[in-house]
Design a protein around this motif. Structure first.
Motif, mmCIF file in Angstrom:
data_model
loop_
_atom_site.group_PDB
_atom_site.id
_atom_site.type_symbol
_atom_site.label_atom_id
_atom_site.label_comp_id
_atom_site.label_asym_id
_atom_site.label_seq_id
_atom_site.Cartn_x
_atom_site.Cartn_y
_atom_site.Cartn_z
ATOM 1 N N TYR A 89 3.710 9.439 3.129
ATOM 2 C CA TYR A 89 3.466 10.241 3.036
ATOM 3 C C TYR A 89 2.329 10.522 4.267
ATOM 4 O O TYR A 89 2.435 11.376 5.595
ATOM 5 N N GLU A 90 1.692 9.414 5.213
ATOM 6 C CA GLU A 90 0.923 9.375 5.983
ATOM 7 C C GLU A 90 1.580 9.594 7.641
ATOM 8 O O GLU A 90 1.135 10.269 8.276
ATOM 9 N N GLN A 91 2.970 9.562 7.265
ATOM 10 C CA GLN A 91 3.635 9.183 8.532
ATOM 11 C C GLN A 91 4.401 10.845 8.251
ATOM 12 O O GLN A 91 4.364 11.540 9.222
ATOM 13 N N LEU A 92 4.634 10.899 7.382
ATOM 14 C CA LEU A 92 4.935 12.748 7.276
ATOM 15 C C LEU A 92 3.114 13.888 7.557
ATOM 16 O O LEU A 92 3.634 14.860 8.216
ATOM 17 N N VAL A 93 1.844 13.111 7.101
ATOM 18 C CA VAL A 93 0.868 13.808 8.144
ATOM 19 C C VAL A 93 0.815 13.761 9.186
ATOM 20 O O VAL A 93 0.683 14.946 9.847
ATOM 21 N N GLN A 94 1.316 12.764 9.568
ATOM 22 C CA GLN A 94 1.247 12.697 10.675
ATOM 23 C C GLN A 94 2.283 13.633 12.123
ATOM 24 O O GLN A 94 2.000 13.825 13.252
ATOM 25 N N ILE A 95 3.547 13.838 11.028
ATOM 26 C CA ILE A 95 4.466 14.440 12.077
ATOM 27 C C ILE A 95 3.499 15.533 12.116
ATOM 28 O O ILE A 95 4.090 16.488 13.184
ATOM 29 N N VAL A 96 3.239 16.444 11.153
ATOM 30 C CA VAL A 96 2.633 17.635 11.107
ATOM 31 C C VAL A 96 1.744 17.893 11.920
ATOM 32 O O VAL A 96 1.378 18.629 12.716
ATOM 33 N N GLU A 97 0.442 16.725 12.093
ATOM 34 C CA GLU A 97 -0.198 16.241 12.868
ATOM 35 C C GLU A 97 -0.155 16.721 14.651
ATOM 36 O O GLU A 97 0.241 17.388 15.455
ATOM 37 N N GLY A 161 11.120 20.365 7.302
ATOM 38 C CA GLY A 161 11.057 21.073 8.195
ATOM 39 C C GLY A 161 11.344 22.717 8.274
ATOM 40 O O GLY A 161 10.907 23.444 9.614
ATOM 41 N N ALA A 162 11.786 23.374 7.310
ATOM 42 C CA ALA A 162 11.115 24.863 7.012
ATOM 43 C C ALA A 162 10.473 25.515 7.400
ATOM 44 O O ALA A 162 9.745 26.204 8.253
ATOM 45 N N MET A 163 9.450 24.544 7.060
ATOM 46 C CA MET A 163 7.626 25.185 6.486
ATOM 47 C C MET A 163 7.160 24.919 8.016
ATOM 48 O O MET A 163 6.331 25.584 8.823
ATOM 49 N N LEU A 164 7.766 23.477 8.586
ATOM 50 C CA LEU A 164 7.235 23.113 9.958
ATOM 51 C C LEU A 164 7.219 24.231 10.850
ATOM 52 O O LEU A 164 6.685 24.633 11.333
ATOM 53 N N ASP A 165 9.026 24.246 10.927
ATOM 54 C CA ASP A 165 9.903 25.575 11.892
ATOM 55 C C ASP A 165 8.685 26.742 12.309
ATOM 56 O O ASP A 165 8.673 27.050 12.926
ATOM 57 N N GLY A 166 8.801 27.240 10.218
ATOM 58 C CA GLY A 166 8.151 28.635 10.213
ATOM 59 C C GLY A 166 6.704 28.788 10.574
ATOM 60 O O GLY A 166 6.049 29.519 10.957
ATOM 61 N N MET A 167 5.517 27.261 10.071
ATOM 62 C CA MET A 167 4.351 27.598 10.490
ATOM 63 C C MET A 167 4.643 27.919 12.341
ATOM 64 O O MET A 167 3.479 28.582 12.993
ATOM 65 N N MET A 168 4.937 26.743 12.908
ATOM 66 C CA MET A 168 4.989 26.787 14.473
ATOM 67 C C MET A 168 5.778 28.683 14.808
ATOM 68 O O MET A 168 4.784 29.125 15.475
ATOM 69 N N LEU A 169 6.530 28.949 14.333
ATOM 70 C CA LEU A 169 6.130 30.666 14.727
ATOM 71 C C LEU A 169 5.863 31.211 14.900
ATOM 72 O O LEU A 169 6.252 31.936 15.622
ATOM 73 N N GLN A 170 5.739 31.522 13.413
ATOM 74 C CA GLN A 170 5.109 31.866 13.147
ATOM 75 C C GLN A 170 3.220 31.400 14.039
ATOM 76 O O GLN A 170 2.689 33.038 14.376
ATOM 77 N N TYR A 171 3.017 30.857 13.944
ATOM 78 C CA TYR A 171 2.058 30.629 14.880
ATOM 79 C C TYR A 171 1.865 31.012 16.889
ATOM 80 O O TYR A 171 0.944 31.520 17.276
ATOM 81 N N MET A 172 2.983 30.464 16.806
ATOM 82 C CA MET A 172 4.039 31.677 18.028
ATOM 83 C C MET A 172 3.329 33.021 18.564
ATOM 84 O O MET A 172 3.527 33.753 19.743
ATOM 85 N N GLN A 173 4.095 33.302 17.026
ATOM 86 C CA GLN A 173 3.774 34.915 17.598
ATOM 87 C C GLN A 173 2.507 35.340 17.007
ATOM 88 O O GLN A 173 1.937 36.354 17.933
ATOM 89 N N MET A 174 1.617 34.982 17.177
ATOM 90 C CA MET A 174 -0.237 35.789 16.084
ATOM 91 C C MET A 174 -1.035 34.992 16.901
ATOM 92 O O MET A 174 -2.505 35.412 17.422
ATOM 93 N N GLU A 175 -0.638 33.280 17.863
ATOM 94 C CA GLU A 175 -1.547 32.546 17.865
ATOM 95 C C GLU A 175 -2.771 33.010 17.241
ATOM 96 O O GLU A 175 -2.690 32.383 16.300
ATOM 97 N N GLU A 176 -4.093 33.127 17.567
ATOM 98 C CA GLU A 176 -5.472 32.529 17.445
ATOM 99 C C GLU A 176 -5.958 32.871 15.998
ATOM 100 O O GLU A 176 -6.863 32.951 15.082
ATOM 101 N N ASN A 177 -5.073 34.159 15.794
ATOM 102 C CA ASN A 177 -5.196 35.237 14.620
ATOM 103 C C ASN A 177 -4.162 34.499 13.004
ATOM 104 O O ASN A 177 -4.216 35.293 11.779
ATOM 105 N N TYR A 178 -3.529 33.068 13.527
ATOM 106 C CA TYR A 178 -2.675 32.351 12.802
ATOM 107 C C TYR A 178 -3.526 31.680 12.093
ATOM 108 O O TYR A 178 -4.135 31.161 12.593
ATOM 109 N N PRO A 179 -3.518 31.609 10.679
ATOM 110 C CA PRO A 179 -4.603 30.719 10.194
ATOM 111 C C PRO A 179 -3.722 29.436 10.036
ATOM 112 O O PRO A 179 -3.232 28.893 8.828
ATOM 113 N N LEU A 180 -3.608 28.614 10.716
ATOM 114 C CA LEU A 180 -3.465 27.118 11.365
ATOM 115 C C LEU A 180 -3.549 26.293 10.379
ATOM 116 O O LEU A 180 -2.712 24.972 10.092
ATOM 117 N N GLU A 181 -5.066 25.534 10.818
ATOM 118 C CA GLU A 181 -5.379 24.988 9.632
ATOM 119 C C GLU A 181 -5.471 24.990 8.267
ATOM 120 O O GLU A 181 -5.143 23.640 7.365
#
Length: 197
Positions: A89-97, A161-181
């Motif tokens: 689980y900690e390894q997955l946390v690190q992948i996300v971080e 993988g899909a959640m992580l990719d989706g989060m990153m794509l949405q962040y790229m589109q919305m930047e500071e308006n995306y609730p990344l944390e």
């Protein structure tokens, strides 16, 4: 003026290659791979066309180097996350971080790389290499979910993988308006083993 050392020449060579790759990526992202010429890239990188050919054999070779470097960075990130702890689980946390840090610190670069993935026929010839690299990463992810004791580790790894990719794509589109944390915490909550919840 004394002649440059071998190390100085190598440093210059690496900086020039990096400048060429960054210029190419910028132009590929802005005008499209097929509409970008070697002349445009060399001009943007501040090198002669002839010198550019001493670094890369062709535009295809240049693209290959850009994609290979991105995939190797991804492997390095994954290996760093796996080495950070014995706990899956900690390894997955690190992948996300690490993924978030990787994209947020190089946002423009990743927007350009992502735009390449959506250009028709650009990645032809890279399928085998990409499948190999993605396959290796998937094997590692499935192993983590197996160690977590989930019922369907392959499916869980793919959803992760899909959640992580989706989060990153949405962040790229919305930047500071995306609730990344907030979204990061949501993903971590979703993958947390029941006994740890």
């Amino acid at each position: 003026m004394s002649p440059k050392t071998k190390e100085q020449n190598e440093e210059i060579r690496q900086k020039t290659a990096a400048a060429i790759k960054e210029a190419a990526l910028e132009l590929f992202g802005k005008f499209g791979y097929h509409s970008t010429s070697i002349s445009q890239i060399s001009k943007a990188a501040g090198v002669s066309k002839g010198l550019m050919y001493s670094y890369f054999d062709s535009k295809q070779d240049l693209l290959y180097n850009i994609m290979l470097e991105a995939m190797e960075e991804g492997e390095h990130l994954l290996n760093g996350a796996l080495a950070s702890s014995e706990d899956p689980y900690e390894q997955l946390v690190q992948i996300v971080e690490m993924s978030i840090k990787w994209v947020t610190e190089n946002l423009h670069h990743w927007k350009l790389l992502t735009s390449l993935a959506f250009q028709m026929d650009v990645l032809k010839g890279f399928e085998e290499l990409m499948q190999e690299k993605q396959g290796n990463a998937m094997v590692q992810a499935v192993s983590l979910f197996e160690r977590l004791g989930v019922e369907e580790p392959l499916e869980e790894a793919m959803v992760f993988g899909a959640m992580l990719d989706g989060m990153m794509l949405q962040y790229m589109q919305m930047e500071e308006n995306y609730p990344l944390e907030k979204m990061k915490q949501h993903i971590l909550k979703k993958i947390k083993p029941k006994q740890q919840s």
